[in-house]
Design a protein around this motif. Sequence first.
Motif, PDB file in Angstrom:
ATOM      1  N   GLU A 260      -1.976   8.473  -9.099  1.00 11.90           N
ATOM      2  CA  GLU A 260      -2.610   7.421  -8.284  1.00 11.90           C
ATOM      3  C   GLU A 260      -3.662   7.040  -9.158  1.00 11.90           C
ATOM      4  OE1 GLU A 260      -2.562  10.734  -8.132  1.00 11.90           O
ATOM      5  OE2 GLU A 260      -4.103  11.703  -7.003  1.00 11.90           O
TER       6      GLU A 260
ATOM      7  N   GLU B  76     -17.819   7.068  -7.810  1.00 18.61           N
ATOM      8  CA  GLU B  76     -17.249   6.519  -6.862  1.00 18.61           C
ATOM      9  C   GLU B  76     -17.129   4.963  -6.920  1.00 18.61           C
ATOM     10  OE1 GLU B  76     -15.328   7.114  -3.865  1.00 18.61           O
ATOM     11  OE2 GLU B  76     -15.612   9.459  -4.918  1.00 18.61           O
TER      12      GLU B  76
ATOM     13  N   GLN C 143       1.031  -1.182   0.003  1.00 16.37           N
ATOM     14  CA  GLN C 143       0.098  -0.060  -0.025  1.00 16.37           C
ATOM     15  C   GLN C 143       0.780   1.290   0.078  1.00 16.37           C
ATOM     16  OE1 GLN C 143      -3.718   0.143   0.642  1.00 16.37           O
ATOM     17  NE2 GLN C 143      -3.331   2.027  -0.101  1.00 16.37           N
TER      18      GLN C 143
ATOM     19  N   GLN D 154      -5.780  -1.701  -9.327  1.00 13.83           N
ATOM     20  CA  GLN D 154      -6.993  -2.304  -8.727  1.00 13.83           C
ATOM     21  C   GLN D 154      -8.335  -2.533  -9.319  1.00 13.83           C
ATOM     22  OE1 GLN D 154      -9.300   0.258  -5.895  1.00 13.83           O
ATOM     23  NE2 GLN D 154      -9.620  -1.344  -4.599  1.00 13.83           N
TER      24      GLN D 154
ATOM     25  N   SER E  31       1.710   4.234  -2.842  1.00  9.33           N
ATOM     26  CA  SER E  31       1.454   5.610  -2.542  1.00  9.33           C
ATOM     27  C   SER E  31       2.646   6.431  -2.736  1.00  9.33           C
ATOM     28  CB  SER E  31       0.687   5.974  -1.275  1.00  9.33           C
ATOM     29  OG  SER E  31       1.448   5.366  -0.329  1.00  9.33           O
TER      30      SER E  31
ATOM     31  N   PRO F   2     -10.897  -1.241  -0.637  1.00 10.49           N
ATOM     32  CA  PRO F   2     -10.072  -0.124  -0.574  1.00 10.49           C
ATOM     33  C   PRO F   2      -8.653  -0.331  -1.286  1.00 10.49           C
ATOM     34  CG  PRO F   2     -10.136  -1.260   1.603  1.00 10.49           C
ATOM     35  CD  PRO F   2     -10.698  -2.156   0.599  1.00 10.49           C
TER      36      PRO F   2
ATOM     37  N   ARG G 193      -5.323   2.988  -8.946  1.00 10.69           N
ATOM     38  CA  ARG G 193      -6.666   2.616  -9.156  1.00 10.69           C
ATOM     39  C   ARG G 193      -7.110   1.712 -10.115  1.00 10.69           C
ATOM     40  NH1 ARG G 193     -11.240   1.064  -7.370  1.00 10.69           N
ATOM     41  NH2 ARG G 193     -13.167   2.121  -8.375  1.00 10.69           N
TER      42      ARG G 193
ATOM     43  N   ILE H 238      -7.226   2.887  -2.727  1.00 14.19           N
ATOM     44  CA  ILE H 238      -7.018   4.354  -3.443  1.00 14.19           C
ATOM     45  C   ILE H 238      -8.016   4.882  -2.307  1.00 14.19           C
ATOM     46  CG2 ILE H 238      -8.692   5.377  -4.592  1.00 14.19           C
ATOM     47  CD1 ILE H 238      -6.835   5.911  -6.561  1.00 14.19           C
TER      48      ILE H 238
ATOM     49  N   PRO I 201     -10.195  13.872  -5.126  1.00 13.27           N
ATOM     50  CA  PRO I 201     -10.874  14.943  -4.369  1.00 13.27           C
ATOM     51  C   PRO I 201     -11.568  15.869  -5.397  1.00 13.27           C
ATOM     52  CG  PRO I 201      -8.276  15.190  -4.316  1.00 13.27           C
ATOM     53  CD  PRO I 201      -8.594  13.992  -5.155  1.00 13.27           C
TER      54      PRO I 201
ATOM     55  N   LYS J 135     -12.684   7.129  -8.513  1.00 10.23           N
ATOM     56  CA  LYS J 135     -13.054   7.044  -7.219  1.00 10.23           C
ATOM     57  C   LYS J 135     -11.853   7.550  -6.404  1.00 10.23           C
ATOM     58  CE  LYS J 135     -13.170   3.481  -3.577  1.00 10.23           C
ATOM     59  NZ  LYS J 135     -13.305   2.201  -3.092  1.00 10.23           N
ATOM     60  N   GLY J 136     -12.052   8.383  -5.312  1.00  7.12           N
ATOM     61  CA  GLY J 136     -10.882   8.990  -4.701  1.00  7.12           C
ATOM     62  C   GLY J 136     -10.346  10.128  -5.234  1.00  7.12           C
TER      63      GLY J 136
END
Lengths: 260, 260
Positions: B137, B26, A129, B144, A133, B258, B141, B260, B34, B31-32
């Motif tokens: 990021e 989402e 994780q 994932q 990041s 989860p 995602r 991200i 901001p 997703k994630g």
Amino acid sequence: MPHRPTGSIRAKPEPHTRCIECPVRELALFKGIPEDRLDWTQGFRQSQYEATPKQHLYHEGQKADFAFTLFAGWVVLYKSLDNGKRQILRFALPGDFLGFQPNLEGPMSHSAQALTTATLCAFPRNKLQSMFSERAELGTRMAQMNAQYMALCQHHLLGTGRKSAKERIAFLLIELFHRIQGLGEIIPSSTEHSIEFPVAQEEIGDAVGLTTVHVNRTLKELREEGLLDIANRRLTVHEPDALAELAHFDPAVLAHHPLI
Amino acid sequence: MPHRPTGSIRAKPEPHTRCIECPVRELALFKGIPEDRLDWTQGFRQSQYEATPKQHLYHEGQKADFAFTLFAGWVVLYKSLDNGKRQILRFALPGDFLGFQPNLEGPMSHSAQALTTATLCAFPRNKLQSMFSERAELGTRMAQMNAQYMALCQHHLLGTGRKSAKERIAFLLIELFHRIQGLGEIIPSSTEHSIEFPVAQEEIGDAVGLTTVHVNRTLKELREEGLLDIANRRLTVHEPDALAELAHFDPAVLAHHPLI
DNA sequence: CGCTGAGTTGATGACAATCAACTCGGGTGG
DNA sequence: CCACCCGAGTTGATTGTCATCAACTCAGCG
């Protein structure tokens, strides 16, 4: 065949290979990481492990401590059914990443078992994780590798769903042949027409969804047609083009593509 | 059945949904991200498209201009064999990302065809590269999401390789049932025991590797056992637990995890 | 030297494909 | 408005591919 644990993973004796001199780095997760950052990658690597044939790296349904980059050897990833049948999902070869899944903390969706003696680079799952990041381009690289594995999985799905026994087996063999050939000098003992092939007929069956008996008969046909031979843990492909055509196999799908 | 193009993609008339009010954000690639960065994501989105039933979004073997996030409707992803058979790889539902593959510029490894009227958010493939490098990021995602799709693909591989016709069909139906239920209010017309189900028997067959005739007989058995009903493009599952057990289906694999 | 695991072969049967005919409902055009 | 047409679904009869069960070979090895 319950495919039980056969021992736990043992750390390889020192010295460990350093990332900077890793023979598979440019094939693996750390492809594209600049050399001066390889001390950072190394910080995430718990250590190197050696697995013996038949040994499991993790088990479907159980939590695992590590994910791995495979250095050397063959590993099979598979899922089991409670009636004892199993389906091999992928033959992992050097450079492959094992054990990434959406929920890094959850139980594994499949099992991983060494086919040969295998050398692995282990990453603690609970650090993945933060690894992703801290250096987010690893995410992109992971996505790319995953997309590659996905393409393979989809090819096999097409095969088991819509191809005959002969086509499926031919596909698997020519695919593995090309993947090994693509690794070049990393796998020294392969020649133009043959590769080391530590895969039993039972495993071929578990990969393409056939019984060992039927795999045996089909291999016999392929042999009698002069397309290939399997002997002494060695696969010889006499007619790669004919085999590829029979299998509806296009080598391009295995090419390594840029993204990172 | 050649599954030919049936037209090209048409831009949806204005106004387009903005990312900030996107109902599936989402669930999807963004997703994630901001909220105050959603103007940035929107910059990558070419525009919204509407596809009609049977229309193709892209074709196996051909280059495509766009990748997509699916907003509304059903899309099937499939590969074909030159003998006319096809294998459906995935039923894409709202929130799913379509068209990511290792070589973003190369020809598509599979085809995508709308099953219903579908609304999509289109990303120019040649901008994906910079999208991933600008906000890394997104790579994580994407990895994932891909891992999630991979898990699905592996389940289906296990199915076509090692399960009976009845188990495979049961698995597909209960899987789609759970996936739709998981979307909640995004798919308004689903009830506790039934969902809208725009999938013909031929498509079920193409997904699980059976002929329509055999799909029909097997569905009849499932119906006569009181497990489910398909009528008027609607799937009703009377005994979800029994069906899940028959199918060796564990809803946990569909959970959103989860990362991200 | 016998044990073991992988590979090989034969006989039989089950499951799903194939071929073919027919029903049914929705849409289209006369 | 009705007849027809078409695609999807349904059913029966038959064939074929592959699974299953069982026996046997063979090489490697303690």
